[in-house]
Each structure stands twice: as structure tokens, then as C-alpha cells.
Design an enzyme around this catalytic site. Structure first.
Site, mmCIF file in Angstrom:
data_model
loop_
_atom_site.group_PDB
_atom_site.id
_atom_site.type_symbol
_atom_site.label_atom_id
_atom_site.label_comp_id
_atom_site.label_asym_id
_atom_site.label_seq_id
_atom_site.Cartn_x
_atom_site.Cartn_y
_atom_site.Cartn_z
ATOM 1 N N ARG A 64 0.875 -1.161 0.002
ATOM 2 C CA ARG A 64 -0.099 0.032 -0.210
ATOM 3 C C ARG A 64 0.854 1.514 -0.088
ATOM 4 O O ARG A 64 0.176 2.594 -0.306
ATOM 5 C CB ARG A 64 -0.912 -0.173 1.108
ATOM 6 N N TYR A 118 -13.458 13.302 -18.625
ATOM 7 C CA TYR A 118 -13.996 12.314 -18.395
ATOM 8 C C TYR A 118 -15.080 12.383 -17.438
ATOM 9 O O TYR A 118 -14.962 12.926 -16.459
ATOM 10 C CB TYR A 118 -12.762 11.157 -17.759
ATOM 11 N N ASP A 190 -4.636 15.134 -17.840
ATOM 12 C CA ASP A 190 -4.763 13.873 -18.027
ATOM 13 C C ASP A 190 -4.551 13.597 -19.457
ATOM 14 O O ASP A 190 -5.261 14.151 -20.428
ATOM 15 C CB ASP A 190 -6.408 13.690 -17.701
ATOM 16 N N LYS A 215 -5.556 2.108 -20.095
ATOM 17 C CA LYS A 215 -5.914 2.381 -21.372
ATOM 18 C C LYS A 215 -4.528 2.191 -22.176
ATOM 19 O O LYS A 215 -4.102 0.947 -22.371
ATOM 20 C CB LYS A 215 -6.276 3.934 -21.701
#
Ligand SMILES: *Cc1c(COP(=O)(O)O)cnc(C)c1O
Length: 398
Positions: A64, A118, A190, A215
Site C-alpha cells: 500500500r 472524463y 490527463d 488504456k
């Protein structure tokens, strides 16, 4: 025993190309088997925790915290590809956006965002950030004076996405970077649609780059992940957010992402070629009213795209002249293109914004922002382009 893995690529090559970097990054891997048996492929270390040195809290490794071996390998690789000082890999693109902005903004702060972003990011800004006391103003990115007009004394950052989903509009970061530099704001981009093969925002004045690595970076529709790149002290702050909000990726996701990155350059170049050829073919077809692709002279940002992009990308959109009914018939008849959300992988996909990203809007409202019924978003894969064209042609005839 000697091995032939050089200490680092940089030691031998002052300016390695993107494909070489994506493949080799900073070799060598650990001599995990001993006696110089350095593996060619990074070993997958599927361990959440590690034996801790006694008598100190330093050097604690935990999945983590984003500091275990497979995360660190892919983070170094991504930093090199975006020409950033440092990078952090997270469990999704949304995790990357959320943790990057939580590291920049406090209650009472103000964010200026492009209106063309988005859908998930839009929800994050309008629903979650409002509840945290972070205000967001949306700006039409093509209205160049709108950015300055939206600024307040409490503004801390500007957020944009380019190329834009699903219209493939391309934004010029340079004037925006001039403004954010002048006022001391962070410019966050982005860059999911471009991938570092086609565009590297840091070279155009951005401070932070975000990717949905789901992606193009991974490219095979089999990993959910995200990445943030920027200056090392900032990435450390994002890492601390990730550690408490819990958006860290599993080692296997990092390993798969590293594997996907090895072919990033060849995949994206092929996607650029395929998309351009398909877009040119579509533009000649009478059943297709309009084609949106930055590589076409008819695209509103073609000149800018030619200047600033290294490739026009694998994303395009078509508008069927017959509207929604024609789209229903066309999608049902496709055989090579999968009707599926998401993008950027080796398989060609096609989706309808009216039933996915823009389903919450009325048909009229969508048409007003340039997404009429019959509008289809296409993520062009690496198939033989003749087959992609043949599939579209037979589906148009159905
Ligand atoms: C998919 C996507 C995201 C979200 O990424 P996930 O990996 O699905 O969380 C963010 N921005 C853009 C431009 C995207 O296409």
C-alpha cells in the site's frame, strides 16, 4: 560469474529512444537466483510485506506504500517515458486523479477545470470535492480568455484533458502553462488519450501528468491501473495520499503493466496508422456524415495537432448520417470491432456515448455539445487495417 546486463541504460546511451526506455528502463533486475542469473524479465514479487531490518522504522516496504519491487520498477519506467522526475502507479486512473488532486487541494481551495473531461472525473469534482469544501469552476477550453476569468485568489490548480473524449479536440497547453506559471498554479493534464508516444505534457509546461494506465499504457484490456508523474516532492505527497486512501495496485497489476509498456511504442504507432487510414476511408463514405480525427484536414485542431503531437492517436469518432437507428443496425452488424466501453488496447472497440459516457443527458443536450445520436466513438486497435475497413463497410451495408 559475469553478466552482461549494463548498470543502467543511461550509462551506455545518453539519450535512449522511447521504445528502448520502455523495454529496458533501468536494468539490471536483482540477481534473484544468485550466481549472476539476472532474469531478462522482471521477476514478479507477489509479496505484500518484507522482512524488516531490526531496530529501525526506515525502509519499511508494504504494497500500500507503493514501494515494493514491481511497483518501483514500473514507476521508474513511467517517469522516464514522460520525462518526469518521478512517477507513482495506482490501482486505477480515477485513483490517480483523486490522489493527485487531494495532494494539491485543501478545503477552501478552488480548482479550475476544462468542461471537457472524463465522466468519472466530472463526478469526482462535482460530487466528492464539493463535499470536501473544494470548489470547481468549469471552463469551455476553446474560450481562451475563460481560464483567466475563472481564477480566484483561492485557485490552486488547473485541470485539463487532451485529446478530449469523445470529440478528439486537441488543446494547446502552452498559453495555459504561461498563465499557471505566472500565477503559481499547478497545471494538471490527463494525457490518457495521447500516451507518451504521441504527446508529453511536461514538455509543454504542464506540472503533473495523469494517465488511466488501463488504456494505452497497459494496452491489453486486462489491467486496471493509473499513474501520476511530476516532480519528486509532489509525487511523494501523492504517495502519502495513496497510502491512507488505499488506492495502491497489486504487484501482479504492476508486472502486467510493465509487460504492456514494452510494446507501447509499436502498438501506438500501429494504432496511429490504422486510425488515420480508417478515418480517411470513412470520410469518403456517404453513410458517414462526419469523421472526427485530428489527422484529417477537416478536423478543427488539425494544424495544432500537426504541430504539437508526434502522432494523431488511435481514437476517432464517426457520425452516421442515419442517426440513432442507423447506429443500432451498424453496431449489431460489426464483427471485428467489439461493442464495449474503454479504449486504448490492441483490440478495436466501439462505443456509443448516448449509452455510456453521456447517457445521463438528453438527446438534445448531447447534440448541443456536438454528440448527436448516431455518434460512435472508435478505439482503433492493431488489427490489419484492411480488415477494420472491411468490417465497417459490411456493417454500413447491413
Ligand atoms: C478511463 C479514463 C479515466 C479513468 O480511468 P480508470 O482506469 O477507468 O479508473 C480517466 N481519464 C480518462 C481520459 C479515461 O479515458
Amino acid at each position: 560469474m559475469t553478466t552482461h546486463a549494463p548498470d543502467t541504460i543511461a550509462a551506455a546511451l545518453p539519450a535512449p529512444g522511447l521504445s528502448t526506455l520502455a523495454l529496458h528502463g533501468d536494468r539490471p533486475h536483482a540477481d534473484v537466483l544468485g550466481e549472476g542469473h539476472v532474469p531478462v524479465v522482471s521477476p514478479l514479487v507477489q509479496s505484500v510485506n518484507f522482512h524488516q531490518p531490526q531496530g529501525t522504522g526506515d525502509g519499511l516496504k508494504y504494497t500500500r506504500y507503493g514501494n515494493t519491487p514491481n511497483a518501483e520498477i514500473v514507476q521508474r519506467r513511467l517517469a522516464r517515458l514522460e520525462r518526469a522526475e518521478d512517477a507513482l502507479v495506482l490501482s486505477s486512473g480515477m485513483g490517480a486523479t483523486a490522489c493527485a488532486l487531494l495532494a494539491l487541494l485543501r478545503p477552501g481551495d478552488h480548482l479550475v477545470s476544462s468542461a471537457w473531461i472524463y465522466g468519472g472525473t466530472h463526478k469526482l469534482f462535482t460530487q466528492e470535492f464539493a463535499a470536501l469544501g473544494i470548489e470547481v469552476t468549469f471552463v469551455d477550453p476553446m474560450h481562451s480568455r475563460g481560464w483567466r476569468q475563472a481564477l480566484r485568489p483561492s485557485t490552486r490548480a488547473v485541470f485539463v484533458e487532451s485529446p478530449v473524449n469523445p470529440t478528439t479536440r486537441v488543446l494547446d497547453l502552452r498559453p495555459l502553462a504561461k498563465l499557471t506559471r505566472e500565477i503559481g498554479l499547478a497545471l494538471v493534464v490527463d494525457s490518457t488519450f495521447a500516451s507518451p508516444v504521441n504527446f508529453r505534457p511536461l514538455e509543454h509546461g504542464a506540472d503533473v501528468v495523469i494517465h488511466s494506465a488501463t488504456k494505452y499504457l497497459n494496452g491489453h484490456h486486462d489491467v486496471l491501473s493509473g499513474a501520476v508523474m511530476g516532480a519528486a516532492p509532489f509525487i511523494e505527497e501523492v504517495r502519502q495520499k495513496m497510502a491512507v486512501w488505499g488506492q495502491a495496485p497489486d504487484p501482479f497489476a504492476c508486472w502486467l503493466l510493465e509487460r504492456g509498456l514494452k510494446t507501447l511504442d509499436v502498438r501506438v504507432r500501429r494504432q496511429n496508422e490504422n486510425a488515420l487510414a480508417l478515418a480517411q476511408w470513412c470520410e469518403q463514405h456517404p453513410a458517414i456524415g462526419r469523421v472526427h480525427y485530428p489527422g484529417l484536414a477537416s478536423h478543427p485542431d488539425h494544424a495544432l495537432a500537426t504541430e504539437i503531437l508526434d502522432g494523431f492517436g488511435g481514437m476517432m469518432a464517426i457520425e452516421l448520417a442515419g442517426g440513432g437507428a442507423a447506429a443500432d443496425r451498424f453496431v449489431r452488424a460489426l464483427r471485428v470491432f467489439a461493442h464495449a466501453p474503454s479504449l486504448g488496447g490492441v483490440d478495436s472497440l466501439l462505443s456509443e456515448p448516448r449509452f455510456s459516457s453521456h447517457a445521463h443527458m438528453t438527446s438534445e443536450a448531447r447534440a448541443a455539445i456536438g454528440i448527436p445520436d448516431g455518434f460512435l466513438r472508435v478505439s482503433v486497435g492493431i488489427e490489419n487495417v484492411e480488415d477494420l475497413i472491411a468490417d465497417v463497410e459490411q456493417a454500413l451495408g447491413a
